[in-house]
Design a protein around this motif. Structure first.
Motif, mmCIF file in Angstrom:
data_model
loop_
_atom_site.group_PDB
_atom_site.id
_atom_site.type_symbol
_atom_site.label_atom_id
_atom_site.label_comp_id
_atom_site.label_asym_id
_atom_site.label_seq_id
_atom_site.Cartn_x
_atom_site.Cartn_y
_atom_site.Cartn_z
ATOM 1 N N TYR A 198 0.714 -1.123 0.021
ATOM 2 C CA TYR A 198 -0.018 -0.083 -0.100
ATOM 3 C C TYR A 198 0.756 1.398 -0.113
ATOM 4 O O TYR A 198 1.834 1.065 0.627
ATOM 5 C CB TYR A 198 -1.020 -0.070 1.290
ATOM 6 N N ALA A 199 0.357 2.258 -0.618
ATOM 7 C CA ALA A 199 1.035 3.665 -0.511
ATOM 8 C C ALA A 199 0.901 4.078 1.137
ATOM 9 O O ALA A 199 -0.328 3.817 1.783
ATOM 10 C CB ALA A 199 -0.021 4.494 -1.439
ATOM 11 N N ASP A 200 1.859 4.736 1.387
ATOM 12 C CA ASP A 200 1.822 5.273 2.893
ATOM 13 C C ASP A 200 0.329 6.088 3.503
ATOM 14 O O ASP A 200 0.112 5.894 4.277
ATOM 15 C CB ASP A 200 3.084 5.941 3.170
ATOM 16 N N SER A 201 -0.081 6.722 2.250
ATOM 17 C CA SER A 201 -1.327 7.510 2.660
ATOM 18 C C SER A 201 -2.334 6.810 2.562
ATOM 19 O O SER A 201 -3.445 7.354 3.128
ATOM 20 C CB SER A 201 -1.154 8.710 1.276
ATOM 21 N N VAL A 202 -2.335 5.622 2.339
ATOM 22 C CA VAL A 202 -3.679 4.934 2.371
ATOM 23 C C VAL A 202 -3.587 3.601 3.553
ATOM 24 O O VAL A 202 -4.392 3.009 3.712
ATOM 25 C CB VAL A 202 -4.349 4.320 1.110
ATOM 26 N N LYS A 203 -2.498 3.450 3.739
ATOM 27 C CA LYS A 203 -1.983 2.113 4.832
ATOM 28 C C LYS A 203 -2.888 2.522 5.913
ATOM 29 O O LYS A 203 -3.092 3.395 6.626
ATOM 30 C CB LYS A 203 -0.668 2.101 4.970
ATOM 31 N N GLY A 204 -3.550 1.290 6.263
ATOM 32 C CA GLY A 204 -4.320 1.171 7.645
ATOM 33 C C GLY A 204 -5.823 1.440 7.170
ATOM 34 O O GLY A 204 -6.629 1.373 8.047
ATOM 35 N N ARG A 205 -6.279 2.215 6.153
ATOM 36 C CA ARG A 205 -7.547 2.610 5.658
ATOM 37 C C ARG A 205 -8.001 2.059 4.621
ATOM 38 O O ARG A 205 -9.222 1.716 4.526
ATOM 39 C CB ARG A 205 -7.529 4.081 5.558
#
Length: 126
Positions: free
Chosen positions: A60-67
């Motif tokens: 995942y891209a860091d900006s979306v990781k976890g979401r």
């Protein structure tokens, strides 16, 4: 030849959720990687997430990781992107893409992908 068709985009309030789908026609082999990219107005297309068709690790891209969560359907040639806790900065056209040789080293560069869908608009209001 592979054709990709995205669906599931729309308008949602910040904090809400959407699930995007990408239906692939044609044969998807285990050496493929399937990915989601997005492009906001005035910005370059950026990587969001990738999944190897052989069941390997997702990235995942860091900006979306976890979401966001990328997954594939078991019985059909479908890839999903579950998007939770959406933010206004997630607003973009989301594209599904297939890389014929990406399964063992999934890539984040759009130029390496061989097939693209037409995109689906996601708009997150504040």
């Amino acid at each position: 030849q592979v054709q990709l068709v995205e669906s599931g985009g729309g308008l949602v309030q910040a904090g809400g959720s959407l699930r995007l789908s990408c239906l692939a026609s044609g044969r998807i082999f285990n050496n493929y990687a399937m990915a989601w990219f997005r492009q906001a107005p005035g910005k370059e297309r950026e990587f969001v997430a990738v999944i190897p068709w052989n069941g390997g690790r997702t990235y995942y891209a860091d900006s979306v990781k976890g979401r966001f969560t990328i997954s594939r359907g078991n019985a059909e040639n479908t890839v999903y992107l579950q998007m939770n806790s959406l933010k206004p900065e997630d607003t973009a056209v989301y594209y599904c893409a297939a890389d014929r040789d990406g399964a063992w080293a999934p890539r984040r560069v759009s130029g390496t992908y061989d097939y693209w869908g037409q995109g689906t608009q996601v708009t997150v209001s504040s």
